[in-house]
Scaffold this active site. Structure first.
Site, mmCIF file in Angstrom:
data_model
loop_
_atom_site.group_PDB
_atom_site.id
_atom_site.type_symbol
_atom_site.label_atom_id
_atom_site.label_comp_id
_atom_site.label_asym_id
_atom_site.label_seq_id
_atom_site.Cartn_x
_atom_site.Cartn_y
_atom_site.Cartn_z
ATOM 1 N N LYS A 33 0.909 -1.159 -0.022
ATOM 2 C CA LYS A 33 -0.056 -0.091 -0.106
ATOM 3 C C LYS A 33 0.829 1.066 0.074
ATOM 4 O O LYS A 33 1.440 1.658 1.051
ATOM 5 C CB LYS A 33 -0.920 0.023 1.293
ATOM 6 C CG LYS A 33 -2.104 1.117 1.003
ATOM 7 C CD LYS A 33 -1.663 2.458 1.498
ATOM 8 C CE LYS A 33 -2.664 3.262 1.701
ATOM 9 N NZ LYS A 33 -2.261 4.802 1.803
ATOM 10 N N GLY B 102 6.514 5.428 8.585
ATOM 11 C CA GLY B 102 5.788 6.795 8.491
ATOM 12 C C GLY B 102 5.663 7.562 9.918
ATOM 13 O O GLY B 102 6.758 7.325 10.747
ATOM 14 N N SER B 103 4.674 7.993 10.379
ATOM 15 C CA SER B 103 4.476 8.780 11.371
ATOM 16 C C SER B 103 4.217 7.977 12.796
ATOM 17 O O SER B 103 3.710 6.862 12.457
ATOM 18 C CB SER B 103 3.462 10.020 11.322
ATOM 19 O OG SER B 103 2.220 9.360 11.318
ATOM 20 N N THR C 235 0.237 7.484 12.993
ATOM 21 C CA THR C 235 -0.304 6.501 12.280
ATOM 22 C C THR C 235 0.455 5.019 12.773
ATOM 23 O O THR C 235 -0.393 4.054 12.768
ATOM 24 C CB THR C 235 0.282 6.588 10.792
ATOM 25 O OG1 THR C 235 -0.223 7.845 10.463
ATOM 26 C CG2 THR C 235 -0.369 5.656 10.092
ATOM 27 N N ALA C 236 1.331 4.826 13.413
ATOM 28 C CA ALA C 236 1.870 3.711 13.826
ATOM 29 C C ALA C 236 1.313 3.076 15.137
ATOM 30 O O ALA C 236 0.866 1.911 15.138
ATOM 31 C CB ALA C 236 3.312 3.828 14.163
ATOM 32 N N GLU D 47 9.123 1.846 11.338
ATOM 33 C CA GLU D 47 10.237 2.751 11.142
ATOM 34 C C GLU D 47 9.485 4.056 11.179
ATOM 35 O O GLU D 47 8.897 4.124 10.084
ATOM 36 C CB GLU D 47 11.189 2.474 9.828
ATOM 37 C CG GLU D 47 12.546 3.122 9.857
ATOM 38 C CD GLU D 47 12.186 4.549 9.405
ATOM 39 O OE1 GLU D 47 12.382 5.543 10.047
ATOM 40 O OE2 GLU D 47 12.387 4.380 7.962
ATOM 41 N N CYS E 257 13.627 11.102 7.242
ATOM 42 C CA CYS E 257 13.628 10.623 8.501
ATOM 43 C C CYS E 257 14.926 10.548 9.154
ATOM 44 O O CYS E 257 14.869 10.925 10.331
ATOM 45 C CB CYS E 257 12.761 9.438 8.511
ATOM 46 S SG CYS E 257 13.855 7.954 7.923
ATOM 47 N N GLU F 49 9.361 16.379 15.141
ATOM 48 C CA GLU F 49 9.526 16.267 13.772
ATOM 49 C C GLU F 49 8.967 17.224 12.787
ATOM 50 O O GLU F 49 7.911 17.094 12.802
ATOM 51 C CB GLU F 49 9.529 14.802 13.258
ATOM 52 C CG GLU F 49 10.040 14.614 11.889
ATOM 53 C CD GLU F 49 9.940 13.153 11.527
ATOM 54 O OE1 GLU F 49 10.850 12.656 11.024
ATOM 55 O OE2 GLU F 49 9.004 12.711 11.662
#
Length: 487
Positions: A181, A234-235, A238-239, A256, A289, A384
């Site tokens: 995705k 990602g962020s 969201t994780a 990650e 990142c 971040e």
């Protein structure tokens, strides 16, 4: 040409999903917009729970045969995919630059060749993957890596194809089937990857590509009971949602996530080298990142470091990423640009000083920025930004440098510049980070473990660590007794 095909800089890209070896269209589409000029590239099939279920079903159906495929045959197909990537480097490069705004010259010379290398590396690593048998009271222990099952791979927009294949290649090598995705802001090269993999002979259903918004298709993928691995880049927010979604099925995760990495510059460092490392943090418009966005500079050299940094950063060319001389392109999306500027304006309102930059430019471009007079507990130091925004703080002692470096919730990477190898050894031993670079930056080897500490991630991938994640490790213990005597 199909009504579902768009042309990007002369390259035909299918906008539909790739499920079970077939192109599948959704009832609705979402717009894909180029950050270069804000133009709409095309409408992309907008997946829902229905497409998610179909992709998982296809991956589940294809899994037994792919898992039973010999290591040698899997490796051969992965090398064939790498061959296909190398034949289409120019096409992949221009499509990805149009889609995410990163430098075309970087895509041509570094990123797309790395995509091919991802497949070749894990194909070769698969063939030498082994653990030496060992004895326990006369019994033999044999360790094996068994394919785990359908794997959902959710990838980011800042290096779409390279980071997708960083996951896809080891998952396929391990014998898993894949549902990829891609980020909704950069879906195009994932579609091209499906074409390349099919041409290379990858069986139907082994690689599936589904597009759409996380809330509409991502949740359906990560909560599916037939999914056996989830890897996400990602962020942090969201994780957390993915982890909650996967928890009901105890689906193993590799995450990650974000970073707020430091660059420590000691007075004994080669200052020109330190400045070169510092300016490099504007790579990809700051959308990296691993970027060392927090400069921690020893007081005695801070003024000279800042002077040289401002001079060198002033030589950077910002503009159209397709230009050979361009150093910094646009930021990915108006929403991201708004986020970046919000961070900077709040920091300035709180007392920070913009030594350079601190403002938007035309379109989706943000001026390279360096902020000083920032407090350690301020938002700009702790959170971040993911844009071309750096901060500079000073320290008086080595202990203070380490304390400031570790004083965030992140722990993805760290960079230090020093001329003293003993200091380097002392400091790196104390830094909380998954990767530490000394007098260098962004040197990556696929056989090394990669991942973050604290809120920067869960788990490690790379080399054998990738196979440890994508497989179920099995230890078979065999007794020397009990065999029938067959002569």
């Amino acid at each position: 040409m199909s009504e579902h095909t768009i042309t990007v800089a002369g390259v035909a890209v299918d906008t539909r999903h790739w499920i079970g070896g077939e192109r599948v269209a959704s009832a609705q589409t979402f717009p894909d917009v180029s950050p270069i000029d804000g133009s709409t590239i095309g409408g992309i099939s907008r997946g829902t729970a229905m497409e998610a279920a179909a992709a998982v079903a296809a991956a589940k159906a294809a899994f037994p045969a792919w898992a039973a495929t010999s290591r040698a045959e899997r490796a051969r197909i992965l090398h064939a995919i790498a061959d296909g990537v190398e034949k289409r480097i120019e096409e992949l490069a221009i499509v990805e630059t149009t889609d995410n705004g990163a430098l075309l010259r970087s895509h041509r010379r570094g990123v797309m060749p790395r995509v091919a290398h991802n497949f070749r590396f894990f194909a070769d690593w698969l063939l030498k993957l082994e653990h030496e048998d060992f004895e326990t009271r006369g019994h033999t222990n044999h360790v094996s890596w068994d394919p785990a099952g359908p794997s959902v791979l959710i990838t980011p927009w800042n290096a779409p194809l390279m980071l997708a294949t960083w996951k896809v290649a080891p998952a396929l090598a391990a014998g898993n089937t894949v549902i990829l995705k891609p980020a909704e802001w950069t879906p195009l090269t994932a579609s091209l990857l499906a074409d390349i993999a099919t041409e290379a002979g990858l069986p139907a259903g082994v690689l599936n590509v589904v597009q759409g918004y996380g809330s509409e298709i991502g949740d359906a993928l990560t909560s599916h009971p037939d999914v056996r691995r989830i890897s996400f880049t990602g962020s942090v927010p969201t994780a957390k949602r993915i982890a909650e979604s996967a928890a009901a099925n105890l689906t193993p995760l590799s995450l990650e996530l974000g970073g707020k990495s430091p660059l420590l510059v000691f007075a004994d460092a080669d200052l020109d080298l330190a400045v070169d490392l510092a300016v490099e943090q504007y790579d990809n418009a700051g959308q990296v990142c691993l970027a060392a966005t927090r400069f921690l500079v020893e007081e005695s050299v801070a003024e000279e470091f800042t002077r040289r940094f401002v001079e060198k950063a002033g030589q950077l060319t910002q503009g159209d990423p397709r230009g050979e001389a361009t150093d910094i392109g646009p930021n990915i999306h108006p929403l991201q640009l708004e986020k970046i500027d919000g961070f900077v304006q709040r920091a300035v309102a709180a007392g920070a000083r913009a030594v350079i930059g601190g403002h938007r430019k035309d379109g989706q471009y943000y001026a390279p920025t360096l902020l000083t007079a920032v407090a350690q507990d301020s938002e700009i130091v702790q959170e971040e930004v993911f844009g071309p925004v750096l901060t500079l703080q000073t320290f008086a002692t080595e202990d203070e440098a380490v304390r400031l470096a570790n004083d965030t919730r992140f722990g993805l990477a760290a960079t230090l510049a020093t001329g003293d190898p003993e200091r380097a050894e002392r400091v790196t031993a104390q830094l909380v980070a998954g990767t530490v670079w000394t007098n260098c930056f962004f040197v990556r080897d696929l056989q090394a473990p990669f991942g973050g500490s604290r809120h920067s991630g869960v788990g490690r991938e790379g080399g054998t660590w990738s196979f440890d994640f994508y497989c179920d490790l099995k230890n078979t213990v065999t007794s020397p007794n009990g065999w029938n005597n067959h002569g």
